[in-house]
Write a protein that holds these residues in place. Structure first.
Motif, PDB file in Angstrom:
ATOM      1  N   ALA A 147       6.178  21.026  12.151  1.00  0.00           N
ATOM      2  CA  ALA A 147       6.685  19.650  12.157  1.00  0.00           C
ATOM      3  C   ALA A 147       6.553  19.071  10.759  1.00  0.00           C
ATOM      4  N   VAL A 148       7.173  17.927  10.579  1.00  0.00           N
ATOM      5  CA  VAL A 148       6.866  17.106   9.411  1.00  0.00           C
ATOM      6  C   VAL A 148       5.698  16.205   9.790  1.00  0.00           C
ATOM      7  N   TYR A 149       4.668  16.241   8.992  1.00  0.00           N
ATOM      8  CA  TYR A 149       3.467  15.441   9.250  1.00  0.00           C
ATOM      9  C   TYR A 149       3.489  14.217   8.342  1.00  0.00           C
ATOM     10  N   TYR A 150       3.331  13.053   8.965  1.00  0.00           N
ATOM     11  CA  TYR A 150       3.389  11.784   8.248  1.00  0.00           C
ATOM     12  C   TYR A 150       2.027  11.118   8.278  1.00  0.00           C
ATOM     13  N   CYS A 151       1.546  10.743   7.118  1.00  0.00           N
ATOM     14  CA  CYS A 151       0.340   9.934   7.063  1.00  0.00           C
ATOM     15  C   CYS A 151       0.681   8.511   7.488  1.00  0.00           C
ATOM     16  N   ASN A 152      -0.231   7.894   8.215  1.00  0.00           N
ATOM     17  CA  ASN A 152       0.007   6.558   8.755  1.00  0.00           C
ATOM     18  C   ASN A 152      -1.229   5.697   8.539  1.00  0.00           C
ATOM     19  N   LEU A 153      -0.991   4.458   8.173  1.00  0.00           N
ATOM     20  CA  LEU A 153      -2.072   3.479   8.012  1.00  0.00           C
ATOM     21  C   LEU A 153      -1.698   2.230   8.799  1.00  0.00           C
ATOM     22  N   GLN A 154      -2.579   1.824   9.691  1.00  0.00           N
ATOM     23  CA  GLN A 154      -2.358   0.605  10.470  1.00  0.00           C
ATOM     24  C   GLN A 154      -3.531  -0.329  10.233  1.00  0.00           C
TER      25      GLN A 154
ATOM     26  N   THR B  47      -4.040   9.919   0.651  1.00  0.00           N
ATOM     27  CA  THR B  47      -4.786   8.925  -0.118  1.00  0.00           C
ATOM     28  C   THR B  47      -4.003   7.635  -0.175  1.00  0.00           C
ATOM     29  N   LYS B  48      -4.665   6.552   0.154  1.00  0.00           N
ATOM     30  CA  LYS B  48      -4.006   5.246   0.031  1.00  0.00           C
ATOM     31  C   LYS B  48      -4.307   4.672  -1.334  1.00  0.00           C
ATOM     32  N   SER B  49      -3.357   3.857  -1.821  1.00  0.00           N
ATOM     33  CA  SER B  49      -3.359   3.448  -3.220  1.00  0.00           C
ATOM     34  C   SER B  49      -4.377   2.367  -3.535  1.00  0.00           C
ATOM     35  N   THR B  50      -4.914   1.727  -2.498  1.00  0.00           N
ATOM     36  CA  THR B  50      -5.844   0.645  -2.755  1.00  0.00           C
ATOM     37  C   THR B  50      -6.891   0.563  -1.656  1.00  0.00           C
ATOM     38  N   THR B  51      -8.056   0.117  -2.001  1.00  0.00           N
ATOM     39  CA  THR B  51      -9.097  -0.118  -1.003  1.00  0.00           C
ATOM     40  C   THR B  51      -8.809  -1.429  -0.292  1.00  0.00           C
ATOM     41  N   ILE B  52      -8.907  -1.391   1.025  1.00  0.00           N
ATOM     42  CA  ILE B  52      -8.528  -2.547   1.831  1.00  0.00           C
ATOM     43  C   ILE B  52      -9.743  -3.038   2.596  1.00  0.00           C
ATOM     44  N   PRO B  53     -10.033  -4.346   2.536  1.00  0.00           N
ATOM     45  CA  PRO B  53     -11.232  -4.843   3.230  1.00  0.00           C
ATOM     46  C   PRO B  53     -11.074  -4.928   4.738  1.00  0.00           C
ATOM     47  N   ASP B  54      -9.805  -4.918   5.228  1.00  0.00           N
ATOM     48  CA  ASP B  54      -9.587  -5.021   6.662  1.00  0.00           C
ATOM     49  C   ASP B  54     -10.043  -3.765   7.377  1.00  0.00           C
ATOM     50  N   ALA B  55     -10.306  -3.922   8.663  1.00  0.00           N
ATOM     51  CA  ALA B  55     -10.456  -2.743   9.510  1.00  0.00           C
ATOM     52  C   ALA B  55      -9.093  -2.050   9.625  1.00  0.00           C
TER      53      ALA B  55
ATOM     54  N   VAL C 290       0.850  -1.187   0.000  1.00  0.00           N
ATOM     55  CA  VAL C 290       0.000   0.000   0.000  1.00  0.00           C
ATOM     56  C   VAL C 290       0.886   1.237   0.000  1.00  0.00           C
ATOM     57  N   GLN C 291       0.561   2.188  -0.837  1.00  0.00           N
ATOM     58  CA  GLN C 291       1.270   3.469  -0.846  1.00  0.00           C
ATOM     59  C   GLN C 291       0.355   4.561  -0.337  1.00  0.00           C
ATOM     60  N   LEU C 292       0.946   5.517   0.376  1.00  0.00           N
ATOM     61  CA  LEU C 292       0.213   6.649   0.912  1.00  0.00           C
ATOM     62  C   LEU C 292       0.765   7.913   0.264  1.00  0.00           C
ATOM     63  N   VAL C 293      -0.118   8.718  -0.310  1.00  0.00           N
ATOM     64  CA  VAL C 293       0.290   9.950  -0.973  1.00  0.00           C
ATOM     65  C   VAL C 293      -0.297  11.129  -0.208  1.00  0.00           C
TER      66      VAL C 293
ATOM     67  N   GLY D 131      -2.059  -6.023  11.415  1.00  0.00           N
ATOM     68  CA  GLY D 131      -0.746  -5.659  11.924  1.00  0.00           C
ATOM     69  C   GLY D 131       0.146  -4.856  11.009  1.00  0.00           C
ATOM     70  N   ALA D 132      -0.088  -4.844   9.727  1.00  0.00           N
ATOM     71  CA  ALA D 132       0.778  -4.100   8.818  1.00  0.00           C
ATOM     72  C   ALA D 132       0.650  -2.601   9.072  1.00  0.00           C
ATOM     73  N   ILE D 133       1.777  -1.908   8.955  1.00  0.00           N
ATOM     74  CA  ILE D 133       1.833  -0.459   9.150  1.00  0.00           C
ATOM     75  C   ILE D 133       2.509   0.173   7.953  1.00  0.00           C
ATOM     76  N   TYR D 134       1.942   1.255   7.477  1.00  0.00           N
ATOM     77  CA  TYR D 134       2.488   1.967   6.328  1.00  0.00           C
ATOM     78  C   TYR D 134       2.624   3.457   6.674  1.00  0.00           C
ATOM     79  N   TRP D 135       3.641   4.075   6.060  1.00  0.00           N
ATOM     80  CA  TRP D 135       3.894   5.501   6.274  1.00  0.00           C
ATOM     81  C   TRP D 135       3.973   6.236   4.939  1.00  0.00           C
ATOM     82  N   GLY D 136       3.516   7.475   4.952  1.00  0.00           N
ATOM     83  CA  GLY D 136       3.742   8.347   3.818  1.00  0.00           C
ATOM     84  C   GLY D 136       5.132   8.961   3.890  1.00  0.00           C
ATOM     85  N   GLN D 137       5.463   9.764   2.896  1.00  0.00           N
ATOM     86  CA  GLN D 137       6.804  10.334   2.804  1.00  0.00           C
ATOM     87  C   GLN D 137       6.980  11.549   3.706  1.00  0.00           C
ATOM     88  N   GLY D 138       5.884  12.098   4.188  1.00  0.00           N
ATOM     89  CA  GLY D 138       5.944  13.260   5.068  1.00  0.00           C
ATOM     90  C   GLY D 138       5.755  14.553   4.314  1.00  0.00           C
ATOM     91  N   THR D 139       5.100  15.504   4.965  1.00  0.00           N
ATOM     92  CA  THR D 139       4.905  16.826   4.387  1.00  0.00           C
ATOM     93  C   THR D 139       5.201  17.871   5.463  1.00  0.00           C
TER      94      THR D 139
END
Length: 115
Positions: free
Chosen positions: A90-97, A23-31, A2-5, A101-109
Motif C-alpha cells: 500500500a501507500v502509507y501516509y503519515c497522519n497528525l491529528q 517527522t513533523k516540522s514543528t513541536t506542538i504544545p497541543d495533545a 505543519v509539514q510531515l516528512v 481538530g486540525a489534521i495533516y497528511w504526509g505525501q505518502g510512501t
C-alpha cells in the motif's frame, strides 16, 4: 502550517521488515495523535497504527503483533513493520491529528511486499 516528512518505504520480500519514519516540522504544545494510514489500490484508506502524545497506541487488527509504532522524540515516530505480507502492500501516509481538530497528511510512501 505543519509539514510531515516520511521516509523508509520500499520493496521487500514476504516475511521481511521495513521501518517507516515520520517527522513533523514543528513541536506542538497541543495533545495529538500521530501515526500511519495506508491505502492499497482500489481500496479505501485505513488506519494502520497510531500513537497519542500520552502514549496510547492503536493498531489495525491485521497488523497486531507484526507492526510496532514508537516515538523517537516529540516530533518523530517510527513504524517498525515485521513479517510483512503481500496484503500489506500500500501507500502509507503519515497522519497528525491535533486535539483542536486540525489534521495533516504526509505525501505518502510506497511499501511493496512481493517476491
Amino acid at each position: 502550517q505543519v509539514q510531515l516528512v516520511e521516509s523508509g518505504g520500499g520493496l521487500v520480500h514476504p516475511g521481511g521488515s521495513l521501518r517507516l519514519s515520520c517527522t513533523k516540522s514543528t513541536t506542538i504544545p497541543d495533545a495529538y495523535t500521530m501515526g500511519w494510514y495506508r491505502q492499497a489500490p482500489g481500496k479505501q484508506r485505513e488506519l494502520a497504527a497510531t500513537l497519542t502524545s500520552s502514549g496510547t497506541t492503536n493498531y489495525l487488527d491485521s497488523v497486531k503483533g507484526r507492526f510496532t509504532i514508537s516515538r523517537q522524540n516529540a516530533n518523530t515516530v517510527f513504524l517498525q513493520m515485521n513479517k510483512l505480507m503481500p496484503e500489506d502492500t500500500a501507500v502509507y501516509y503519515c497522519n497528525l491529528q491535533l486535539s483542536r481538530g486540525a489534521i495533516y497528511w504526509g505525501q505518502g510512501t510506497q511499501v511493496t511486499v512481493s517476491f
